[in-house]
Design a protein around this motif. Structure first.
Motif, PDB file in Angstrom:
ATOM      1  N   ASP A 302     -24.837-135.243 -36.405  1.00 14.82           N
ATOM      2  CA  ASP A 302     -25.920-135.792 -37.212  1.00 14.82           C
ATOM      3  C   ASP A 302     -27.167-134.905 -37.065  1.00 14.82           C
ATOM      4  O   ASP A 302     -27.818-134.548 -38.043  1.00 14.82           O
ATOM      5  CB  ASP A 302     -26.187-137.226 -36.740  1.00 14.82           C
ATOM      6  N   GLY A 303     -27.438-134.502 -35.814  1.00 17.81           N
ATOM      7  CA  GLY A 303     -28.606-133.663 -35.544  1.00 17.81           C
ATOM      8  C   GLY A 303     -28.515-132.320 -36.242  1.00 17.81           C
ATOM      9  O   GLY A 303     -29.478-131.837 -36.845  1.00 17.81           O
ATOM     10  N   VAL A 304     -27.336-131.699 -36.193  1.00 19.51           N
ATOM     11  CA  VAL A 304     -27.156-130.370 -36.808  1.00 19.51           C
ATOM     12  C   VAL A 304     -27.281-130.475 -38.325  1.00 19.51           C
ATOM     13  O   VAL A 304     -27.874-129.601 -38.973  1.00 19.51           O
ATOM     14  CB  VAL A 304     -25.788-129.764 -36.408  1.00 19.51           C
ATOM     15  N   LEU A 305     -26.752-131.564 -38.888  1.00 15.08           N
ATOM     16  CA  LEU A 305     -26.829-131.709 -40.346  1.00 15.08           C
ATOM     17  C   LEU A 305     -28.271-131.927 -40.794  1.00 15.08           C
ATOM     18  O   LEU A 305     -28.665-131.507 -41.878  1.00 15.08           O
ATOM     19  CB  LEU A 305     -25.936-132.860 -40.819  1.00 15.08           C
ATOM     20  N   LYS A 306     -29.071-132.549 -39.931  1.00 16.47           N
ATOM     21  CA  LYS A 306     -30.488-132.738 -40.292  1.00 16.47           C
ATOM     22  C   LYS A 306     -31.241-131.422 -40.167  1.00 16.47           C
ATOM     23  O   LYS A 306     -32.042-131.071 -40.999  1.00 16.47           O
ATOM     24  CB  LYS A 306     -31.117-133.793 -39.384  1.00 16.47           C
ATOM     25  N   ASN A 307     -30.986-130.729 -39.094  1.00 17.75           N
ATOM     26  CA  ASN A 307     -31.599-129.411 -38.886  1.00 17.75           C
ATOM     27  C   ASN A 307     -30.768-128.680 -37.836  1.00 17.75           C
ATOM     28  O   ASN A 307     -30.688-129.106 -36.686  1.00 17.75           O
ATOM     29  CB  ASN A 307     -33.055-129.573 -38.398  1.00 17.75           C
ATOM     30  N   ARG A 308     -30.171-127.564 -38.270  1.00 15.07           N
ATOM     31  CA  ARG A 308     -29.271-126.795 -37.406  1.00 15.07           C
ATOM     32  C   ARG A 308     -29.877-126.541 -36.018  1.00 15.07           C
ATOM     33  O   ARG A 308     -29.209-126.602 -34.996  1.00 15.07           O
ATOM     34  CB  ARG A 308     -28.990-125.461 -38.105  1.00 15.07           C
ATOM     35  N   GLU A 309     -31.194-126.273 -35.999  1.00 13.31           N
ATOM     36  CA  GLU A 309     -31.829-125.892 -34.735  1.00 13.31           C
ATOM     37  C   GLU A 309     -31.940-127.036 -33.732  1.00 13.31           C
ATOM     38  O   GLU A 309     -32.291-126.821 -32.575  1.00 13.31           O
ATOM     39  CB  GLU A 309     -33.190-125.266 -35.001  1.00 13.31           C
ATOM     40  N   ASN A 310     -31.619-128.270 -34.184  1.00 10.50           N
ATOM     41  CA  ASN A 310     -31.604-129.375 -33.219  1.00 10.50           C
ATOM     42  C   ASN A 310     -30.615-129.103 -32.098  1.00 10.50           C
ATOM     43  O   ASN A 310     -30.820-129.497 -30.956  1.00 10.50           O
ATOM     44  CB  ASN A 310     -31.227-130.693 -33.911  1.00 10.50           C
ATOM     45  N   TYR A 311     -29.484-128.461 -32.449  1.00 10.30           N
ATOM     46  CA  TYR A 311     -28.468-128.208 -31.414  1.00 10.30           C
ATOM     47  C   TYR A 311     -27.971-126.769 -31.381  1.00 10.30           C
ATOM     48  O   TYR A 311     -26.983-126.483 -30.723  1.00 10.30           O
ATOM     49  CB  TYR A 311     -27.280-129.167 -31.593  1.00 10.30           C
ATOM     50  N   GLU A 323     -20.608-120.190 -40.907  1.00  4.79           N
ATOM     51  CA  GLU A 323     -21.456-121.370 -40.739  1.00  4.79           C
ATOM     52  C   GLU A 323     -21.012-122.168 -39.533  1.00  4.79           C
ATOM     53  O   GLU A 323     -19.916-121.979 -39.020  1.00  4.79           O
ATOM     54  CB  GLU A 323     -21.398-122.256 -41.983  1.00  4.79           C
ATOM     55  N   SER A 324     -21.847-123.104 -39.099  1.00  2.61           N
ATOM     56  CA  SER A 324     -21.484-123.970 -37.986  1.00  2.61           C
ATOM     57  C   SER A 324     -20.351-124.873 -38.442  1.00  2.61           C
ATOM     58  O   SER A 324     -20.327-125.301 -39.587  1.00  2.61           O
ATOM     59  CB  SER A 324     -22.646-124.877 -37.620  1.00  2.61           C
ATOM     60  N   ALA A 325     -19.419-125.140 -37.534  1.00  4.53           N
ATOM     61  CA  ALA A 325     -18.307-126.017 -37.909  1.00  4.53           C
ATOM     62  C   ALA A 325     -18.597-127.426 -37.430  1.00  4.53           C
ATOM     63  O   ALA A 325     -19.001-127.628 -36.291  1.00  4.53           O
ATOM     64  CB  ALA A 325     -17.026-125.506 -37.273  1.00  4.53           C
ATOM     65  N   ILE A 326     -18.453-128.344 -38.325  1.00  6.59           N
ATOM     66  CA  ILE A 326     -18.577-129.741 -37.942  1.00  6.59           C
ATOM     67  C   ILE A 326     -17.147-130.229 -37.765  1.00  6.59           C
ATOM     68  O   ILE A 326     -16.406-130.394 -38.733  1.00  6.59           O
ATOM     69  CB  ILE A 326     -19.307-130.539 -39.053  1.00  6.59           C
ATOM     70  N   LEU A 327     -16.711-130.401 -36.514  1.00 10.28           N
ATOM     71  CA  LEU A 327     -15.327-130.814 -36.266  1.00 10.28           C
ATOM     72  C   LEU A 327     -15.228-132.320 -36.441  1.00 10.28           C
ATOM     73  O   LEU A 327     -16.044-133.062 -35.913  1.00 10.28           O
ATOM     74  CB  LEU A 327     -14.921-130.480 -34.834  1.00 10.28           C
ATOM     75  N   LEU A 328     -14.228-132.755 -37.178  1.00  9.67           N
ATOM     76  CA  LEU A 328     -14.079-134.190 -37.355  1.00  9.67           C
ATOM     77  C   LEU A 328     -13.155-134.728 -36.277  1.00  9.67           C
ATOM     78  O   LEU A 328     -11.983-134.368 -36.209  1.00  9.67           O
ATOM     79  CB  LEU A 328     -13.541-134.484 -38.755  1.00  9.67           C
ATOM     80  N   THR A 329     -13.728-135.549 -35.401  1.00 16.49           N
ATOM     81  CA  THR A 329     -12.949-136.168 -34.319  1.00 16.49           C
ATOM     82  C   THR A 329     -13.335-137.645 -34.282  1.00 16.49           C
ATOM     83  O   THR A 329     -14.218-138.082 -35.034  1.00 16.49           O
ATOM     84  CB  THR A 329     -13.308-135.544 -32.957  1.00 16.49           C
ATOM     85  N   ALA A 330     -12.726-138.372 -33.344  1.00 18.41           N
ATOM     86  CA  ALA A 330     -13.004-139.806 -33.239  1.00 18.41           C
ATOM     87  C   ALA A 330     -14.477-140.072 -32.897  1.00 18.41           C
ATOM     88  O   ALA A 330     -14.957-141.188 -33.039  1.00 18.41           O
ATOM     89  CB  ALA A 330     -12.098-140.421 -32.194  1.00 18.41           C
ATOM     90  N   ARG A 331     -15.186-139.035 -32.451  1.00 23.70           N
ATOM     91  CA  ARG A 331     -16.596-139.234 -32.103  1.00 23.70           C
ATOM     92  C   ARG A 331     -17.545-138.869 -33.249  1.00 23.70           C
ATOM     93  O   ARG A 331     -18.750-138.908 -33.107  1.00 23.70           O
ATOM     94  CB  ARG A 331     -16.939-138.430 -30.841  1.00 23.70           C
TER      95      ARG A 331
END
Ligand code: KIV
Ligand code: ZN
Length: 501
Positions: A302-311, A323-331
């Motif tokens: 959620d943080g990265v999608l709002k602003n990459r520099e959050n994380y 690009e950064s990968a948003i891995l889809l997991t149970a979390r």
């Protein structure tokens, strides 16, 4: 004013010494050219006396590479130096890297010598190498465990003999970052002619501190770093190029030190070296690991999608990763799923997203890595629930010497209709039974079946294209039973036909 750090790459010498990582000359040339593209200043191409193959590689790399300095390693032995000089004859800029052990361990237990005799040999070797090339680098092997006072005497003597670069290796990866930094500072402060040479670091990673030690050395005055791609090298490896370069880039404001590396080539070069040397990169490896820019927890996503520099402290595109990968997991949270769906071209209402998300969580509990195909299935299931015509029941009898027969029950706007049909095969029988119920003149134009993963328990995907009154309609179905998937794909297309004709 910023300072320049020279990058000395030893992937093809210290890196290539690792068992199983050996390359042939053609492969070494490919790596050398990639290193040139990357923008390293020096390529240590081999240890020519060690084997005819190493000798030939230095010769061929010298011919193939245009601007980086080509360096050849030797012991403090005249024959080694003769052979190294010969191997460098085609180099546009050649360097001989000679040296000897300086720690008590090496002096007494490896070389059976004494400190003064070692200084003499070191000086002789540098003077001898100077007959061949102007650029001579001296290494004080095991400098990490060498007393600072004695090390300073050695370094002063070899610079006086003509060394242009003095290498301070932490050969055994023993030192702590503040001690290694203090060692470099000691040399800066106590070797009177130190300004006539460049100080180099060469740190091994036995305690996982190679990069920290190198950076500490740079902060204290070293202006050349000896590194390898992916940190490969003897035992736990050498300092990794990508870590040093990206540390300096990330902390440029504080350190004001530049390299000539084109960071956008880092990932590509890392892949090349890993593939050619059969040396996989650990997934969590800094900068170039598969997970280095992958986010899996809901809060981080959620943080990265709002602003990459959050994380993220580095931009993945700076190292050549798209690009950064948003891995889809149970979390993963809804935001991550929505982002992935949008990338896949699905715009779902809030209600539909909630529904898909619930199913996604159930799937993610069973499956570590939820992929785009799985998500397409979940969206398909949610969409199917809204279909006017739904498959309620399907039974197919088929076998080697049986005429395939199918019985189908469809739910059309809440009412049940059934039919039975024979066919050329089980899919044909099932589709014929459906056609008996829907009474539409449709022709299947294309029918494509694919497995999503590999096992026989796998989900099959079916894409179908049907022609109805000269218009084409597409349908998609997925199921562990391929006949059900085919009927679902057919119905998906049928549900798209104009209603009431
Ligand atoms: O680790 C080391 O000390 C070396 C030298 C030969 C430079 O690789
Ligand atoms: Zn080494």
């Amino acid at each position: 004013m910023s300072d320049r750090l020279y990058i000395f790459d030893t992937t093809l010498r210290d890196g290539e010494q690792v068992p199983g990582c050996q390359l042939n000359t053609v492969e070494k040339i490919e790596v050398a050219k990639a290193l040139q593209e990357l923008g390293v200043d020096v390529i240590e191409a081999g240890f020519p006396i060690s084997s005819p193959g190493d000798f030939e590689s230095v010769v061929e790399i010298s011919k193939a590479v245009t601007w980086p300095t080509i360096c050849a390693l030797t012991r403090a032995v005249q024959k080694d130096i003769d052979v190294a000089a010969e191997s460098l004859k085609y180099a546009k800029k050649g360097r001989i890297h000679t040296g000897i052990g300086t720690s008590d361990f090496h002096i007494y237990h490896k070389l059976n010598s004494n400190p003064d005799a070692i200084i003499e040999r070191a000086v002789e070797a540098v003077k001898y190498a100077k007959k061949y090339v102007e650029d001579v680098e001296f290494y004080a092997e095991d400098a990490g465990r060498t007393g600072n006072e004695y090390l300073a005497r050695v370094i002063e003597a070899v610079i006086k003999a003509g060394a242009t670069v003095v290498n301070i290796p932490d050969t055994t990866g023993y030192t702590l970052p503040h001690d290694f930094g203090a060692k470099i500072k000691y040399l800066v402060d106590n070797v009177p002619n130190i300004h006539k040479a460049i100080i180099s670091t060469h740190c091994h990673n036995d305690l996982g501190m190679a990069t920290a030690n190198t950076i500490s050395g740079i902060i204290n005055g070293a202006r050349q770093a000896e590194v390898t791609i992916n940190g490969i090298g003897e035992r736990a490896g050498n300092t990794s190029l990508e870590e040093v370069v990206m540390t300096l880039k990330t902390h440029y404001q504080a350190l004001q030190i530049d390299t000539g590396v084109n960071t956008k080539q880092i990932y590509q070069t890392s892949r090349l070296v890993s593939t050619l040397m059969n040396m996989p990169v650990q997934p969590n490896k800094a900068v170039v690991g598969r997970n280095a820019f992958a986010h899996s927890s809901g809060i981080h996503q959620d943080g990265v999608l709002k602003n990459r520099e959050n994380y993220e402290i580095m931009d993945p595109t700076d190292v050549g990763i798209n690009e950064s990968a948003i891995l889809l997991t149970a979390r993963s949270g809804r935001a991550a799923l929505k982002h992935r769906l949008e990338l896949m071209g699905f715009q779902l209402s809030k209600e539909k997203l909630d529904e898909v998300y619930e199913e996604f969580l159930k799937l993610a509990d069973k499956k570590k890595d939820v992929r785009d195909d799985d998500i397409a299935l979940l969206v398909g299931d949610a969409t199917r629930k809204e279909h006017r015509i739904k498959l309620n029941y399907l039974q197919v009898i088929s076998g080697k010497s049986l005429k395939p027969m199918a019985s189908v029950v469809l739910d059309i706007a809440g009412e049940k209709f059934d039919a039975t049909s024979a066919g050329n095969g089980p899919v044909d029988a099932a589709i014929s039974a459906v056609k008996k119920i829907i009474h539409r003149q449709v022709v299947i134009e294309e029918f494509l079946v694919q497995a999503i993963t590999r096992g026989s328990d796998d989900i099959g995907k079916v894409h179908m294209q049907v022609d109805y009154q000269d218009s084409i309609y597409h349908g998609f179905g997925a199921h562990t039973d391929i006949i059900t998937a085919s009927v679902e794909a057919f119905l998906d297309a049928i549900n798209k036909l104009p209603v009431g004709e």
